[in-house]
Design a protein around this motif. Structure first.
Motif, PDB file in Angstrom:
ATOM      1  N   MET A   1       0.836  -1.194   0.000  1.00 11.77           N
ATOM      2  CA  MET A   1       0.000   0.000   0.000  1.00 11.77           C
ATOM      3  C   MET A   1       0.876   1.252   0.000  1.00 11.77           C
ATOM      4  SD  MET A   1      -1.436   2.641   2.210  1.00 11.77           S
ATOM      5  CE  MET A   1      -1.178   2.036   3.847  1.00 11.77           C
ATOM      6  N   LEU A   2       1.919   1.278   0.809  1.00 16.10           N
ATOM      7  CA  LEU A   2       2.823   2.437   0.858  1.00 16.10           C
ATOM      8  C   LEU A   2       3.562   2.603  -0.468  1.00 16.10           C
ATOM      9  CD1 LEU A   2       4.284   2.196   4.478  1.00 16.10           C
ATOM     10  CD2 LEU A   2       2.449   3.690   3.635  1.00 16.10           C
ATOM     11  N   HIS A   3       3.970   1.488  -1.060  1.00 17.79           N
ATOM     12  CA  HIS A   3       4.641   1.551  -2.362  1.00 17.79           C
ATOM     13  C   HIS A   3       3.699   2.144  -3.409  1.00 17.79           C
ATOM     14  CE1 HIS A   3       7.209   0.578  -5.730  1.00 17.79           C
ATOM     15  NE2 HIS A   3       6.169  -0.014  -6.313  1.00 17.79           N
ATOM     16  N   ARG A   4       2.446   1.707  -3.390  1.00 14.17           N
ATOM     17  CA  ARG A   4       1.449   2.223  -4.334  1.00 14.17           C
ATOM     18  C   ARG A   4       1.264   3.728  -4.133  1.00 14.17           C
ATOM     19  NH1 ARG A   4      -3.607   0.597  -7.081  1.00 14.17           N
ATOM     20  NH2 ARG A   4      -5.030   2.351  -6.886  1.00 14.17           N
TER      21      ARG A   4
ATOM     22  N   LEU B   1       1.170   9.021  -5.961  1.00 16.08           N
ATOM     23  CA  LEU B   1       1.130  10.424  -5.535  1.00 16.08           C
ATOM     24  C   LEU B   1       2.379  11.196  -5.941  1.00 16.08           C
ATOM     25  CD1 LEU B   1      -0.469  10.032  -1.986  1.00 16.08           C
ATOM     26  CD2 LEU B   1      -1.576  10.225  -4.218  1.00 16.08           C
ATOM     27  N   ALA B   2       3.232  10.578  -6.742  1.00 18.55           N
ATOM     28  CA  ALA B   2       4.491  11.217  -7.152  1.00 18.55           C
ATOM     29  C   ALA B   2       4.272  12.468  -7.992  1.00 18.55           C
ATOM     30  CB  ALA B   2       5.368  10.215  -7.906  1.00 18.55           C
TER      31      ALA B   2
ATOM     32  N   ALA C   1      -8.182   9.355  -3.042  1.00 19.43           N
ATOM     33  CA  ALA C   1      -9.321  10.239  -3.325  1.00 19.43           C
ATOM     34  C   ALA C   1      -9.060  11.636  -2.758  1.00 19.43           C
ATOM     35  CB  ALA C   1     -10.604   9.646  -2.741  1.00 19.43           C
ATOM     36  N   TRP C   2      -8.484  11.701  -1.554  1.00 21.67           N
ATOM     37  CA  TRP C   2      -8.140  13.006  -0.976  1.00 21.67           C
ATOM     38  C   TRP C   2      -7.101  13.706  -1.844  1.00 21.67           C
ATOM     39  CZ3 TRP C   2      -7.283  10.595   4.497  1.00 21.67           C
ATOM     40  CH2 TRP C   2      -8.522  10.376   5.105  1.00 21.67           C
ATOM     41  N   ALA C   3      -6.135  12.934  -2.323  1.00 18.73           N
ATOM     42  CA  ALA C   3      -5.083  13.509  -3.167  1.00 18.73           C
ATOM     43  C   ALA C   3      -5.687  14.107  -4.435  1.00 18.73           C
ATOM     44  CB  ALA C   3      -4.047  12.445  -3.520  1.00 18.73           C
TER      45      ALA C   3
ATOM     46  N   PRO D   1      -3.867  14.730 -11.182  1.00 19.47           N
ATOM     47  CA  PRO D   1      -2.659  14.434 -11.957  1.00 19.47           C
ATOM     48  C   PRO D   1      -2.738  15.035 -13.347  1.00 19.47           C
ATOM     49  CG  PRO D   1      -3.615  12.432 -11.055  1.00 19.47           C
ATOM     50  CD  PRO D   1      -4.594  13.530 -10.824  1.00 19.47           C
ATOM     51  N   PRO D   2      -1.594  15.377 -13.908  1.00 16.91           N
ATOM     52  CA  PRO D   2      -1.615  15.888 -15.280  1.00 16.91           C
ATOM     53  C   PRO D   2      -2.064  14.796 -16.238  1.00 16.91           C
ATOM     54  CG  PRO D   2       0.643  15.510 -14.542  1.00 16.91           C
ATOM     55  CD  PRO D   2      -0.247  15.294 -13.359  1.00 16.91           C
TER      56      PRO D   2
END
Length: 191
Positions: free
Chosen positions: A37-40, A45-46, A77-79, A85-86
């Protein structure tokens, strides 16, 4: 965001993951699943700015029930609410996926695919029934707008802005049709 994938993920690590290191895994989530999950999140979010990643830390902490990580889908969803994202971001596949779905095909058949696609690119998931109703209303207005612009072009009265909008609408519809055509070909449902 610029930089290599590794550099962008390291930035997410430093600005988002590390400040939240005190949060526990969600109950019932194993260490391996939590790491995935953290990796995802690092990858997905990069695209976010430094300021928005810092804002995500505050948001997650405010919603971290009993000091645990919220679901990754909720974080994403918050992000999306903070920063979409572009369109060129390879990780941002939601609009394409939506247009390949039953809802995307329905929107195409009913004449509101352009509005759905634009909303998906701008706002992300999910369109609820109220948004869908608004999209259908927008599609009716845009249909009238296309008719007026086309008539104005024929009469030599169309503004450059109207011509650009109509050309943009046609480009987006070609992209939507290509997305849906590719989806049908991949699934063997080509018409």
């Amino acid at each position: 965001m610029t930089g290599t994938v590794a550099e962008r993920e390291a930035r997410v690590e430093g600005l988002l993951i590390e400040p939240l290191a005190g949060l526990a895994r969600k109950r019932g989530v194993g260490a391996e699943a939590h790491d995935k999950m953290l990796h995802r999140l690092r990858r997905r979010l990069a695209y976010m700015s430094d300021a928005n990643l810092r804002g995500m830390v505050d948001l997650i902490l405010r919603h971290a029930g009993k000091g645990t990580w919220p679901d990754a889908a909720l974080v994403e969803a918050w992000a999306l609410t903070l920063q979409v994202p572009p369109p060129s971001d390879q990780e941002w596949t939601y609009p394409r996926t939506l247009m390949q779905s039953a809802l995307g095909r329905q929107a195409m058949a009913e004449g509101w695919a352009f509005e759905l696609y634009e909303t998906a690119k701008r706002l992300g998931p999910p369109p609820n029934r109220y948004v869908t109703r608004d999209l259908k209303e927008d599609a009716e207005k845009n249909q009238h707008r296309r008719k007026v612009i086309t008539e104005n072009i024929g009469a030599g009265l169309a503004s450059e802005a109207d011509k650009r909008w109509l050309a943009y609408w046609h480009r987006e519809m070609q992209e939507i049709e290509a997305i849906q055509s590719a989806s049908a070909t991949e699934s063997g449902d080509a018409a």
